[in-house]
Scaffold this motif. Sequence first.
Motif, PDB file in Angstrom:
ATOM      1  N   ASN A 132      14.163  67.457  46.587  1.00 41.61           N
ATOM      2  CA  ASN A 132      15.416  67.853  45.940  1.00 41.61           C
ATOM      3  C   ASN A 132      16.194  68.906  46.725  1.00 41.61           C
ATOM      4  N   ALA A 133      15.763  69.208  47.926  1.00 40.88           N
ATOM      5  CA  ALA A 133      16.461  70.220  48.722  1.00 40.88           C
ATOM      6  C   ALA A 133      17.816  69.693  49.178  1.00 40.88           C
ATOM      7  N   LYS A 134      18.790  70.584  49.274  1.00 40.25           N
ATOM      8  CA  LYS A 134      20.071  70.207  49.848  1.00 40.25           C
ATOM      9  C   LYS A 134      19.854  69.843  51.317  1.00 40.25           C
ATOM     10  N   GLY A 135      20.324  68.672  51.701  1.00 36.53           N
ATOM     11  CA  GLY A 135      20.098  68.213  53.071  1.00 36.53           C
ATOM     12  C   GLY A 135      18.643  67.863  53.334  1.00 36.53           C
ATOM     13  N   SER A 136      17.939  67.385  52.304  1.00 41.01           N
ATOM     14  CA  SER A 136      16.519  67.059  52.450  1.00 41.01           C
ATOM     15  C   SER A 136      16.286  66.072  53.592  1.00 41.01           C
ATOM     16  N   MET A 137      15.260  66.370  54.385  1.00 45.29           N
ATOM     17  CA  MET A 137      14.875  65.471  55.479  1.00 45.29           C
ATOM     18  C   MET A 137      13.622  64.671  55.141  1.00 45.29           C
ATOM     19  N   ARG A 138      13.227  64.703  53.874  1.00 44.50           N
ATOM     20  CA  ARG A 138      12.008  64.005  53.465  1.00 44.50           C
ATOM     21  C   ARG A 138      12.070  62.522  53.831  1.00 44.50           C
ATOM     22  N   ASP A 139      13.132  61.844  53.417  1.00 43.97           N
ATOM     23  CA  ASP A 139      13.231  60.408  53.679  1.00 43.97           C
ATOM     24  C   ASP A 139      13.379  60.113  55.163  1.00 43.97           C
ATOM     25  N   ALA A 140      14.044  61.018  55.884  1.00 45.48           N
ATOM     26  CA  ALA A 140      14.189  60.820  57.331  1.00 45.48           C
ATOM     27  C   ALA A 140      12.835  60.876  58.018  1.00 45.48           C
ATOM     28  N   VAL A 141      11.983  61.817  57.596  1.00 46.71           N
ATOM     29  CA  VAL A 141      10.637  61.902  58.173  1.00 46.71           C
ATOM     30  C   VAL A 141       9.851  60.633  57.886  1.00 46.71           C
ATOM     31  N   LEU A 142       9.881  60.177  56.628  1.00 43.72           N
ATOM     32  CA  LEU A 142       9.132  58.974  56.264  1.00 43.72           C
ATOM     33  C   LEU A 142       9.599  57.763  57.057  1.00 43.72           C
ATOM     34  N   MET A 143      10.883  57.725  57.414  1.00 44.56           N
ATOM     35  CA  MET A 143      11.395  56.626  58.232  1.00 44.56           C
ATOM     36  C   MET A 143      10.956  56.772  59.688  1.00 44.56           C
ATOM     37  N   LEU A 144      11.175  57.942  60.256  1.00 44.96           N
ATOM     38  CA  LEU A 144      10.958  58.123  61.692  1.00 44.96           C
ATOM     39  C   LEU A 144       9.497  58.012  62.093  1.00 44.96           C
ATOM     40  N   VAL A 145       8.585  58.361  61.181  1.00 42.05           N
ATOM     41  CA  VAL A 145       7.169  58.263  61.530  1.00 42.05           C
ATOM     42  C   VAL A 145       6.515  57.048  60.878  1.00 42.05           C
ATOM     43  N   HIS A 146       7.325  56.130  60.356  1.00 39.35           N
ATOM     44  CA  HIS A 146       6.788  54.903  59.780  1.00 39.35           C
ATOM     45  C   HIS A 146       6.185  54.043  60.894  1.00 39.35           C
ATOM     46  N   GLU A 147       5.221  53.219  60.526  1.00 39.89           N
ATOM     47  CA  GLU A 147       4.525  52.409  61.526  1.00 39.89           C
ATOM     48  C   GLU A 147       5.449  51.468  62.284  1.00 39.89           C
ATOM     49  N   THR A 148       6.601  51.112  61.706  1.00 36.58           N
ATOM     50  CA  THR A 148       7.527  50.229  62.416  1.00 36.58           C
ATOM     51  C   THR A 148       8.108  50.897  63.663  1.00 36.58           C
ATOM     52  N   PHE A 149       8.100  52.219  63.698  1.00 33.54           N
ATOM     53  CA  PHE A 149       8.470  52.941  64.918  1.00 33.54           C
ATOM     54  C   PHE A 149       7.228  53.408  65.673  1.00 33.54           C
TER      55      PHE A 149
ATOM     56  N   PRO B 275      11.022  44.208  51.381  1.00 36.03           N
ATOM     57  CA  PRO B 275      12.019  45.085  50.751  1.00 36.03           C
ATOM     58  C   PRO B 275      11.588  46.541  50.647  1.00 36.03           C
ATOM     59  N   GLU B 276      10.279  46.785  50.480  1.00 36.88           N
ATOM     60  CA  GLU B 276       9.838  48.175  50.364  1.00 36.88           C
ATOM     61  C   GLU B 276      10.055  48.934  51.666  1.00 36.88           C
ATOM     62  N   VAL B 277       9.904  48.233  52.790  1.00 41.25           N
ATOM     63  CA  VAL B 277      10.162  48.859  54.092  1.00 41.25           C
ATOM     64  C   VAL B 277      11.664  49.040  54.297  1.00 41.25           C
ATOM     65  N   THR B 278      12.448  48.066  53.847  1.00 46.76           N
ATOM     66  CA  THR B 278      13.904  48.178  53.923  1.00 46.76           C
ATOM     67  C   THR B 278      14.385  49.426  53.204  1.00 46.76           C
ATOM     68  N   GLY B 279      13.800  49.692  52.017  1.00 45.92           N
ATOM     69  CA  GLY B 279      14.177  50.888  51.265  1.00 45.92           C
ATOM     70  C   GLY B 279      13.874  52.160  52.034  1.00 45.92           C
ATOM     71  N   ILE B 280      12.712  52.208  52.670  1.00 46.08           N
ATOM     72  CA  ILE B 280      12.351  53.384  53.479  1.00 46.08           C
ATOM     73  C   ILE B 280      13.367  53.583  54.596  1.00 46.08           C
ATOM     74  N   PHE B 281      13.761  52.487  55.238  1.00 47.79           N
ATOM     75  CA  PHE B 281      14.690  52.573  56.367  1.00 47.79           C
ATOM     76  C   PHE B 281      16.064  53.063  55.921  1.00 47.79           C
ATOM     77  N   HIS B 282      16.622  52.451  54.868  1.00 49.00           N
ATOM     78  CA  HIS B 282      17.978  52.818  54.468  1.00 49.00           C
ATOM     79  C   HIS B 282      18.037  54.215  53.844  1.00 49.00           C
ATOM     80  N   ARG B 283      17.017  54.590  53.066  1.00 52.88           N
ATOM     81  CA  ARG B 283      16.989  55.960  52.540  1.00 52.88           C
ATOM     82  C   ARG B 283      16.796  56.961  53.669  1.00 52.88           C
ATOM     83  N   GLY B 284      15.971  56.575  54.638  1.00 50.80           N
ATOM     84  CA  GLY B 284      15.757  57.457  55.782  1.00 50.80           C
ATOM     85  C   GLY B 284      17.016  57.639  56.603  1.00 50.80           C
ATOM     86  N   MET B 285      17.748  56.544  56.840  1.00 49.91           N
ATOM     87  CA  MET B 285      18.995  56.647  57.601  1.00 49.91           C
ATOM     88  C   MET B 285      20.013  57.505  56.860  1.00 49.91           C
TER      89      MET B 285
END
Length: 341
Positions: free
Chosen positions: A94-111, A145-155
């Motif tokens: 819930n932080a302003k400018g949270s990078m939580r989703d960005a981290v989950l995307m960038l370190v996901h196994e697809t990368f 779709p679950e991976v798609t959600g991680i990607f779009h929320r992360g972006m």
Amino acid sequence: MTDTAASAIPPHLHIIQLSLGYLYPAALNAVVELGVADRLERGPRSAASLAEELGVAAQPLYRVLRLLATVSVFSEDESGLFHLTPSADILRANAKGSMRDAVLMLVHETFWAPAGQLSTTIRTGKTPFTEIFGAPFFEFFEKNPEVTGIFHRGMAGFSDTENGPIAASFDFGRFRNIVDVGGGHGGFLVEVLRKNPEARGVLFDAEHVLREARIAAAGLADRCELVSGDFFTSAPGGDCLILKRILHDWTDETSINILRICRGALAEGGRVLIIDAVIPRGNTPHPGKELDVLMMASLPGRERTEEEFRRILAAAGLTLERVVPTPSALSIVEASAAPSR
């Protein structure tokens, strides 16, 4: 690590540090998945207390937090309590400018997994993504779709901190109809429209992406239309077509095709704006150089130099007018339609 920092330590130690660098994203991913930062919002706590609440082992959690504290993500005081630092605070959901989703995307196994086989990419010139996951990057996302959600929320999370400064770096007020091609949830277009109240917008993306569009929540539904489609085949017309973090996903051939489609949709005197990293000359550190290797490992794309942008624009019937730097890692490459022959 900068050249200055690297020169301050012996070469063998520099190489060891680089070789172990993967442990930091692994540790970040672990604490984000567990929600550790969220539990520290009310004040500092011991690893044992956190572990009890989270239902995890205390000693491994302590050791991961201790490692992250060496790079200013959390800090440990003399009594063994861990505190939020500015970098840890933005890991809260819930932080302003949270990078939580960005981290989950960038370190996901697809990368992560394709990067571990970078030597294969160097040998063959191709990403091992299909061999690892059974389908090319975006096709795999369509099937999962679950991976798609991680990607779009992360972006979206990745972009939130840069959208405002980028939108303020260019005179969008000269345009009346602004189309964000492949604009995701619309975070950037929201910033542009807020700063330019006379402009109207079109958020153009796949239908399933637009379901999470932010336009209505931002109070801009009366000035912005949501249009679903495929930018490989068409684009809505406008006097400004934006491609933010789109072309870096694709080969030159595919990028030229996308640019040709945008040129065909461009109103007379309009502009195509490519918002991507522009790789500088020399060995100066630049985030675009890191992203370039990430693109090479998992996707067919690349980050480009100014001259490389000039070439693909010319092939699409567009002329590079100028490159506008922004406070972010991205620049705005402004292009106009070349005269018809």
